[in-house]
Design a protein around this motif. Structure first.
Motif, PDB file in Angstrom:
ATOM      1  N   LEU A 114       0.817  -1.207   0.000  1.00 53.50           N
ATOM      2  CA  LEU A 114       0.000   0.000   0.000  1.00 53.50           C
ATOM      3  C   LEU A 114       0.852   1.258   0.000  1.00 53.50           C
ATOM      4  N   GLY A 115       1.940   1.260   0.770  1.00 52.79           N
ATOM      5  CA  GLY A 115       2.807   2.434   0.804  1.00 52.79           C
ATOM      6  C   GLY A 115       3.362   2.757  -0.566  1.00 52.79           C
ATOM      7  N   HIS A 116       3.754   1.730  -1.301  1.00 54.73           N
ATOM      8  CA  HIS A 116       4.278   1.937  -2.650  1.00 54.73           C
ATOM      9  C   HIS A 116       3.186   2.424  -3.591  1.00 54.73           C
ATOM     10  N   ALA A 117       1.970   1.895  -3.432  1.00 52.95           N
ATOM     11  CA  ALA A 117       0.857   2.349  -4.269  1.00 52.95           C
ATOM     12  C   ALA A 117       0.583   3.838  -4.052  1.00 52.95           C
ATOM     13  N   VAL A 118       0.615   4.278  -2.795  1.00 51.84           N
ATOM     14  CA  VAL A 118       0.414   5.697  -2.491  1.00 51.84           C
ATOM     15  C   VAL A 118       1.545   6.529  -3.086  1.00 51.84           C
ATOM     16  N   LEU A 119       2.756   6.013  -3.024  1.00 51.21           N
ATOM     17  CA  LEU A 119       3.909   6.733  -3.577  1.00 51.21           C
ATOM     18  C   LEU A 119       3.770   6.932  -5.085  1.00 51.21           C
ATOM     19  N   CYS A 120       3.109   6.006  -5.774  1.00 52.21           N
ATOM     20  CA  CYS A 120       2.888   6.151  -7.212  1.00 52.21           C
ATOM     21  C   CYS A 120       2.059   7.391  -7.537  1.00 52.21           C
ATOM     22  N   ALA A 121       1.335   7.907  -6.543  1.00 49.51           N
ATOM     23  CA  ALA A 121       0.482   9.070  -6.764  1.00 49.51           C
ATOM     24  C   ALA A 121       1.224  10.389  -6.623  1.00 49.51           C
ATOM     25  N   ILE A 221       8.902  10.364   3.092  1.00 44.20           N
ATOM     26  CA  ILE A 221       9.135   9.272   4.041  1.00 44.20           C
ATOM     27  C   ILE A 221       8.976   7.926   3.349  1.00 44.20           C
ATOM     28  N   LEU A 222       7.962   7.786   2.502  1.00 42.07           N
ATOM     29  CA  LEU A 222       7.752   6.517   1.795  1.00 42.07           C
ATOM     30  C   LEU A 222       8.932   6.182   0.894  1.00 42.07           C
ATOM     31  N   ARG A 223       9.548   7.189   0.305  1.00 42.19           N
ATOM     32  CA  ARG A 223      10.715   6.935  -0.553  1.00 42.19           C
ATOM     33  C   ARG A 223      11.866   6.309   0.236  1.00 42.19           C
ATOM     34  N   GLN A 224      11.891   6.563   1.542  1.00 42.76           N
ATOM     35  CA  GLN A 224      12.983   6.047   2.374  1.00 42.76           C
ATOM     36  C   GLN A 224      12.560   4.858   3.239  1.00 42.76           C
ATOM     37  N   THR A 225      11.301   4.461   3.138  1.00 42.63           N
ATOM     38  CA  THR A 225      10.784   3.385   3.983  1.00 42.63           C
ATOM     39  C   THR A 225      11.170   2.029   3.422  1.00 42.63           C
ATOM     40  N   GLU A 226      11.794   1.217   4.246  1.00 44.02           N
ATOM     41  CA  GLU A 226      12.178  -0.132   3.839  1.00 44.02           C
ATOM     42  C   GLU A 226      10.954  -1.056   3.914  1.00 44.02           C
ATOM     43  N   PRO A 227      10.946  -2.110   3.112  1.00 44.76           N
ATOM     44  CA  PRO A 227       9.845  -3.080   3.208  1.00 44.76           C
ATOM     45  C   PRO A 227       9.692  -3.591   4.636  1.00 44.76           C
ATOM     46  N   GLY A 228       8.452  -3.686   5.072  1.00 51.73           N
ATOM     47  CA  GLY A 228       8.169  -4.139   6.435  1.00 51.73           C
ATOM     48  C   GLY A 228       7.447  -5.452   6.434  1.00 51.73           C
ATOM     49  N   ARG A 229       6.358  -5.540   7.166  1.00 48.87           N
ATOM     50  CA  ARG A 229       5.598  -6.774   7.294  1.00 48.87           C
ATOM     51  C   ARG A 229       5.171  -7.285   5.915  1.00 48.87           C
ATOM     52  N   GLY A 230       5.400  -8.566   5.668  1.00 42.67           N
ATOM     53  CA  GLY A 230       5.041  -9.161   4.393  1.00 42.67           C
ATOM     54  C   GLY A 230       5.968  -8.795   3.255  1.00 42.67           C
ATOM     55  N   GLU A 232       6.505  -5.856   2.193  1.00 37.14           N
ATOM     56  CA  GLU A 232       5.919  -4.747   1.449  1.00 37.14           C
ATOM     57  C   GLU A 232       6.206  -3.418   2.133  1.00 37.14           C
ATOM     58  N   ILE A 233       6.122  -2.342   1.358  1.00 34.99           N
ATOM     59  CA  ILE A 233       6.272  -0.996   1.910  1.00 34.99           C
ATOM     60  C   ILE A 233       4.946  -0.616   2.541  1.00 34.99           C
ATOM     61  N   GLN A 234       4.936  -0.500   3.855  1.00 37.10           N
ATOM     62  CA  GLN A 234       3.702  -0.290   4.595  1.00 37.10           C
ATOM     63  C   GLN A 234       3.445   1.196   4.823  1.00 37.10           C
ATOM     64  N   LEU A 235       2.250   1.635   4.481  1.00 40.47           N
ATOM     65  CA  LEU A 235       1.864   3.016   4.758  1.00 40.47           C
ATOM     66  C   LEU A 235       1.870   3.285   6.248  1.00 40.47           C
ATOM     67  N   THR A 236       1.518   2.288   7.045  1.00 41.62           N
ATOM     68  CA  THR A 236       1.510   2.454   8.502  1.00 41.62           C
ATOM     69  C   THR A 236       2.890   2.815   9.023  1.00 41.62           C
ATOM     70  N   ASP A 237       3.944   2.233   8.452  1.00 39.54           N
ATOM     71  CA  ASP A 237       5.307   2.543   8.902  1.00 39.54           C
ATOM     72  C   ASP A 237       5.656   4.008   8.650  1.00 39.54           C
ATOM     73  N   ALA A 238       5.224   4.538   7.497  1.00 39.55           N
ATOM     74  CA  ALA A 238       5.475   5.953   7.200  1.00 39.55           C
ATOM     75  C   ALA A 238       4.666   6.857   8.119  1.00 39.55           C
ATOM     76  N   LEU A 239       3.429   6.492   8.381  1.00 44.01           N
ATOM     77  CA  LEU A 239       2.601   7.296   9.278  1.00 44.01           C
ATOM     78  C   LEU A 239       3.134   7.264  10.704  1.00 44.01           C
ATOM     79  N   GLN A 240       3.755   6.161  11.084  1.00 44.13           N
ATOM     80  CA  GLN A 240       4.373   6.076  12.403  1.00 44.13           C
ATOM     81  C   GLN A 240       5.450   7.146  12.558  1.00 44.13           C
ATOM     82  N   GLN A 241       6.230   7.362  11.515  1.00 39.01           N
ATOM     83  CA  GLN A 241       7.264   8.395  11.577  1.00 39.01           C
ATOM     84  C   GLN A 241       6.648   9.788  11.684  1.00 39.01           C
TER      85      GLN A 241
END
Length: 300
Positions: A114-121, A221-230, A232-241
């Motif tokens: 999901l994080g990567h999908a949002v980054l595509c926007a 933040i998403l551009r620098q977020t490493e893959p997390g659970r599963g 995948e690039i998690q939107l939750t991880d970026a929102l945590q920051q």
């Protein structure tokens, strides 16, 4: 409304998933096009965005998703046939989807989460705050969640996520928020988030559901977020920051939703959503409810 919190007009709808839980129906048909009564699920989501004043919509798609674009485009052959028949009612229904909003499309080349999908926007959204609506969650139009989230973002800046209380044993199915209360009974301050925690490790039973209003700093933040659970690039991880460092992108607030939500991402909930919405329709409800009562009585 201040200059730093401009009016939100853009919505992003990630729709690149494979819909594996609905195979074989989704082998050739996008899961977002599965009908909920007589409209595809994705149309409910677009209508929700438009009702909240967001009429510039970017859909993030993938392979085999062309029917999504076709649905929101004009179908001149069908319109002509209905017009010749004098079927104004069905003609209006066909034209409704193509007149809803200004639609844009971009492909998510790789399914990286999901994080990567949002980054595509990012190229389309630019430096404006924007909404994200997940297609599996249908929010009843009588409960204007997204509109409330936009109001909270315009008031506080930063980002806003939708939260719903769930049973503790279900929290592992969702992203989970750590919260602090505010002066508004339906608004909380989000101080932390974790993706799909075990119940014993969850900071609360407030689950993150599929509506977000995001500050554009989330892209960096998403551009620098490493893959997390599963993986995948998690939107939750970026929102945590964003939640732990308000200097970058402002605070994160949550709107606690207690209204009607229909989950179409699960087969059982999908069927329940159809039944609920059909029962409430003026044109279908009376006869359908009568049949349903009779069917349940016979089966019980």
């Amino acid at each position: 409304m201040t200059e730093s919190n401009p009016r939100i007009t853009k919505a992003v709808i990630p729709a690149a998933g494979l819909g594996t839980r609905f195979l074989p129906a989704t082998k050739a048909t996008p899961k977002e096009m599965l009908p909920v009564v007589d409209k595809p699920a994705i149309q409910y989501v677009v209508e929700e965005a438009v009702s909240a004043g967001l009429d510039d919509i970017l859909m993030v798609t993938g392979r085999n998703k062309r029917p999504l674009e076709d649905h929101f485009d004009r179908n001149y052959e069908l319109e002509s046939a209905l017009q010749k028949k004098g079927d104004a009612h069905r003609l209006a229904k066909v034209q409704e989807s193509s007149d809803l909003a200004t639609m844009h499309y971009v492909r998510q080349g790789d399914p990286k989460g999901l994080g990567h999908a949002v980054l595509c926007a990012a190229p389309h959204v630019g430096d404006e705050p924007f909404a994200v609506l997940l297609g599996d969650d249908l929010i009843d139009p009588r409960d204007p969640l997204l509109q409330r989230m936009v109001e909270v973002q315009e008031q506080h800046g930063g980002s806003v996520i939708a939260l719903m209380e769930v049973a503790p044993e279900q929290i592992h199915l969702y992203g989970c928020a750590d919260i602090e209360n505010t002066e508004d009974s339906d608004v909380v301050k989000v101080t932390g988030m974790v993706e799909k925690p075990e119940p014993a490790d969850a900071p609360s039973n407030y689950a993150i559901i599929g509506r977000y209003v995001l500050d554009p700093h989330v892209f960096e933040i998403l551009r620098q977020t490493e893959p997390g659970r599963g993986g995948e690039i998690q939107l939750t991880d970026a929102l945590q920051q964003l939640a732990v460092d308000e200097k970058v992108g402002g605070p994160v607030h949550g709107v606690v939703f207690k209204g009607r939500r229909y989950d179409t991402g699960d087969r059982g909930d999908y069927l329940r959503a159809i039944v609920r919405l059909a029962c409430e329709r003026e044109d279908l409800g009376p006869d359908f409810r009568t049949w349903l009562r009779s069917y349940v009585a016979e089966e019980m």
